[in-house]
Design a protein around this motif. Structure first.
Motif, PDB file in Angstrom:
ATOM      1  N   SER A 189      27.775  59.609   7.326  1.00 52.40           N
ATOM      2  CA  SER A 189      28.683  59.157   6.275  1.00 52.40           C
ATOM      3  C   SER A 189      28.312  57.734   5.844  1.00 52.40           C
ATOM      4  O   SER A 189      27.595  57.025   6.549  1.00 52.40           O
ATOM      5  N   LYS A 211      21.700  61.013  -0.837  1.00 49.86           N
ATOM      6  CA  LYS A 211      23.045  61.570  -0.691  1.00 49.86           C
ATOM      7  C   LYS A 211      23.604  62.039  -2.028  1.00 49.86           C
ATOM      8  O   LYS A 211      24.442  62.935  -2.068  1.00 49.86           O
ATOM      9  N   THR A 224      21.364  69.172  -2.213  1.00 47.03           N
ATOM     10  CA  THR A 224      20.422  69.666  -1.208  1.00 47.03           C
ATOM     11  C   THR A 224      19.798  70.965  -1.701  1.00 47.03           C
ATOM     12  O   THR A 224      20.289  71.588  -2.639  1.00 47.03           O
ATOM     13  N   SER A 244      22.489  62.630   6.617  1.00 47.40           N
ATOM     14  CA  SER A 244      23.633  63.424   7.066  1.00 47.40           C
ATOM     15  C   SER A 244      24.813  62.558   7.528  1.00 47.40           C
ATOM     16  O   SER A 244      25.919  63.056   7.662  1.00 47.40           O
ATOM     17  N   LYS A 276      16.320  62.446   7.238  1.00 47.83           N
ATOM     18  CA  LYS A 276      17.277  63.540   7.018  1.00 47.83           C
ATOM     19  C   LYS A 276      18.532  63.319   7.862  1.00 47.83           C
ATOM     20  O   LYS A 276      19.654  63.563   7.393  1.00 47.83           O
ATOM     21  N   GLN A 277      18.349  62.854   9.091  1.00 49.36           N
ATOM     22  CA  GLN A 277      19.492  62.566   9.954  1.00 49.36           C
ATOM     23  C   GLN A 277      20.319  61.414   9.386  1.00 49.36           C
ATOM     24  O   GLN A 277      21.549  61.437   9.445  1.00 49.36           O
TER      25      GLN A 277
END
Length: 177
Positions: free
Chosen positions: A44, A65, A69, A42, A38-39
């Motif tokens: 780019s 991505k 969500t 997040s 999940k990190q």
């Protein structure tokens, strides 16, 4: 054979196994991998490119991505990322992520330092220019004074100052801290 005194009979198969992980431990480990995934999601795309991830992990993260969500598909993709990450050593990924995130914080902090230096140069003028030149003799006095004068003229007229941006850029390139 004494059944009551036979302790071999009551031993579990995992009593001597140091590699044994309980079901709860497996779930915790799985959740930790999902959280790491999940990190990663997040971050780019440019940050991910700097991390040198395995191709399978990178593909899974990029696929996540592209999913909205708070949907079931996103949740399943995060679970899949966790599954893929179990076959990868997570420590290099964590270190790379820390490096990427900390680098951005350091850049922001440096930019803030140079902005404050620019403000001092614009408000205090030649005395601050002289102090800066004493601290960093590699700077060009003439160019520095010219950028400060031009920035003050542009700011007096109002609006953004192109010279002030050039001043910050000049300071960043010349002062290597």
């Amino acid at each position: 054979m004494n059944i009551v005194g036979d302790s071999e009979h009551f031993k579990q198969p995992y009593d001597n196994d140091d590699d044994y992980i309980s079901r709860t431990g497996v779930k915790r480990e799985s959740e930790a991998f999902q959280e790491l995934g999940k990190q990663l999601v997040s971050l780019s795309k440019s940050q991910l490119a700097k991390m040198d991830l395995e191709e399978r992990v990178l593909d899974c993260v990029l696929a996540a991505k592209s999913i909205k969500t708070n949907t079931e598909a996103y949740r399943r993709q995060l679970q899949y990322i966790g599954k893929v990450m179990r076959s990868v050593d997570p420590e290099p990924i964590r270190l790379a992520m820390d490096k990427v995130l900390n680098k951005n914080n350091n850049e922001a902090a440096q930019l803030q330092i140079f902005d404050k230096l620019k403000e001092r140069l614009l408000t205090e003028g030649d005395s601050e220019v002289q102090a800066l030149l004493e601290a960093h003799p590699q700077l060009d006095r003439q160019k520095l004074r010219q950028l400060v004068r031009q920035s003050n003229k542009e700011l007096a007229k109002g609006g953004e100052s192109k010279s002030a941006k050039e001043l910050v850029k000049y300071l960043r390139t010349e002062i290597q801290e």
